[in-house]
Design an enzyme around this catalytic site. Structure first.
Site, PDB file in Angstrom:
ATOM      1  N   GLY A 135     -23.039  88.910 -55.752  1.00 44.30           N
ATOM      2  CA  GLY A 135     -23.646  87.577 -55.889  1.00 44.30           C
ATOM      3  C   GLY A 135     -24.496  87.237 -54.675  1.00 44.30           C
ATOM      4  O   GLY A 135     -25.649  86.812 -54.793  1.00 44.30           O
ATOM      5  N   ASP A 190     -21.582  84.589 -42.621  1.00 50.33           N
ATOM      6  CA  ASP A 190     -20.243  84.112 -42.910  1.00 50.33           C
ATOM      7  C   ASP A 190     -20.416  82.715 -43.486  1.00 50.33           C
ATOM      8  O   ASP A 190     -21.198  81.913 -42.961  1.00 50.33           O
ATOM      9  CB  ASP A 190     -19.353  84.106 -41.670  1.00 50.33           C
ATOM     10  N   HIS A 242     -26.680  76.145 -49.034  1.00 50.31           N
ATOM     11  CA  HIS A 242     -26.423  76.423 -47.616  1.00 50.31           C
ATOM     12  C   HIS A 242     -27.062  77.760 -47.222  1.00 50.31           C
ATOM     13  O   HIS A 242     -27.741  77.871 -46.219  1.00 50.31           O
ATOM     14  CB  HIS A 242     -24.908  76.449 -47.390  1.00 50.31           C
TER      15      HIS A 242
HETATM   16  P1  IMP Z   1     -17.635  85.444 -46.848  1.00 55.26           P
HETATM   17  O1  IMP Z   1     -18.737  84.751 -46.123  1.00 55.26           O
HETATM   18  O2  IMP Z   1     -18.094  86.658 -47.584  1.00 55.26           O
HETATM   19  O3  IMP Z   1     -16.416  85.641 -46.009  1.00 55.26           O
HETATM   20  O4  IMP Z   1     -17.275  84.474 -48.071  1.00 55.26           O
HETATM   21  C1  IMP Z   1     -16.406  83.436 -47.975  1.00 55.26           C
HETATM   22  C2  IMP Z   1     -16.063  82.831 -49.313  1.00 55.26           C
HETATM   23  O5  IMP Z   1     -16.688  81.553 -49.349  1.00 55.26           O
HETATM   24  C3  IMP Z   1     -16.512  83.528 -50.591  1.00 55.26           C
HETATM   25  O6  IMP Z   1     -15.590  84.488 -51.030  1.00 55.26           O
HETATM   26  C4  IMP Z   1     -16.568  82.356 -51.558  1.00 55.26           C
HETATM   27  O7  IMP Z   1     -15.282  82.072 -52.038  1.00 55.26           O
HETATM   28  C5  IMP Z   1     -17.028  81.212 -50.666  1.00 55.26           C
HETATM   29  N1  IMP Z   1     -18.488  81.025 -50.755  1.00 55.26           N
HETATM   30  C6  IMP Z   1     -19.418  81.357 -49.840  1.00 55.26           C
HETATM   31  N2  IMP Z   1     -20.655  81.051 -50.293  1.00 55.26           N
HETATM   32  C7  IMP Z   1     -20.475  80.533 -51.532  1.00 55.26           C
HETATM   33  C8  IMP Z   1     -21.389  80.051 -52.522  1.00 55.26           C
HETATM   34  O8  IMP Z   1     -22.617  80.056 -52.387  1.00 55.26           O
HETATM   35  N3  IMP Z   1     -20.827  79.588 -53.648  1.00 55.26           N
HETATM   36  C9  IMP Z   1     -19.487  79.556 -53.860  1.00 55.26           C
HETATM   37  N4  IMP Z   1     -18.601  80.027 -52.993  1.00 55.26           N
HETATM   38  C10 IMP Z   1     -19.101  80.501 -51.826  1.00 55.26           C
END
Ligand code: IMP
Length: 208
Positions: A14, A72, A191
């Site tokens: 995604g 992150d 974001h």
């Molecule tokens: P990381 O930055 O890959 O550690 O992601 C952290 C978590 O934040 C992801 O697994 C999602 O659950 C959530 N997250 C980050 N960005 C999004 C977004 O754009 N939509 C929905 N959830 C998000």
């Protein structure tokens, strides 16, 4: 500075799609961790989004010798004093906030279930997504930017698009969740969209 390839340090399909779409205007080839020959893992042990993003970008950039972008991101909910925050990806497995949530279909769904359980009957539903993006050139140079998207947590999941917490996040000024938006609509207000656009503007000033 000449850059023809950038590694985006993610295996999240995604996120990768969103990065490729946002970077298409620069004409730089975007690679992901799935394109790398051998795998290494980086623990996300930081207490802030920036710490985690720097740790990932630096480690992968030095290992693969490629300019690397790491992000992150997470969801901060006012009523949960900023949680899930840096624990967004694995909120379901935290003992805090009423114990672990069982993973039945997917981790994303277990995370959503836990948030909705905690938000049941809660009036203040304000939340924001945060994205911190770090660009790291092996030994040379680094940049970082951040982006925010403000909104509220819905009563139940709605929509099939996006990923993560998108089905329960309704951005301010919109009558639908992020999971009901097209990728273009989401990128325009998200974001990650904001953080990446800021990074692209900075990169345009330093690449030839
Ligand atoms: P990381 O930055 O890959 O550690 O992601 C952290 C978590 O934040 C992801 O697994 C999602 O659950 C959530 N997250 C980050 N960005 C999004 C977004 O754009 N939509 C929905 N959830 C998000």
């Amino acid at each position: 500075m000449n850059i023809d390839k950038i590694l985006v340090a993610t295996t999240n399909k995604g996120k990768l799609k969103e990065f490729k779409r946002l970077f298409s205007e620069l004409g730089i080839e975007i690679l992901s961790l799935d394109d790398m020959p051998e795998k290494i893992t980086v623990e996300e042990t930081g207490e802030t989004f920036l710490e985690n993003a720097i740790q990932k970008a630096r480690t992968y950039a030095l290992h693969y010798k490629l300019p690397t972008i790491a992000e992150d991101a997470g969801l901060e909910i006012d009523a949960l004093v900023g949680y899930p925050g840096v624990y967004s990806a694995r909120f379901y497995e935290l003992e805090e906030f009423g114990g672990k949530e069982l993973v039945e279909e997917s981790k994303d769904k277990a995370n959503i279930k836990k948030v909705l359980r905690l938000m049941e009957g809660v009036e203040n539903r304000k939340a924001r997504f945060v994205s911190v993006v770090v660009f790291y050139m092996p030994r040379d140079f680094g940049l970082w930017t951040e982006g925010y998207c403000y909104g509220e947590i819905t009563e139940k999941p709605v929509g099939e698009g996006g990923f993560g917490y998108d089905p329960i996040f309704k951005p301010e000024g919109y009558g639908k969740t992020m999971a009901q938006m097209t990728p273009e609509e989401k990128n325009a207000i998200s974001h990650r969209g904001e953080a990446v656009r800021k990074l692209i503007n900075l990169l345009k000033k330093v690449i030839s």
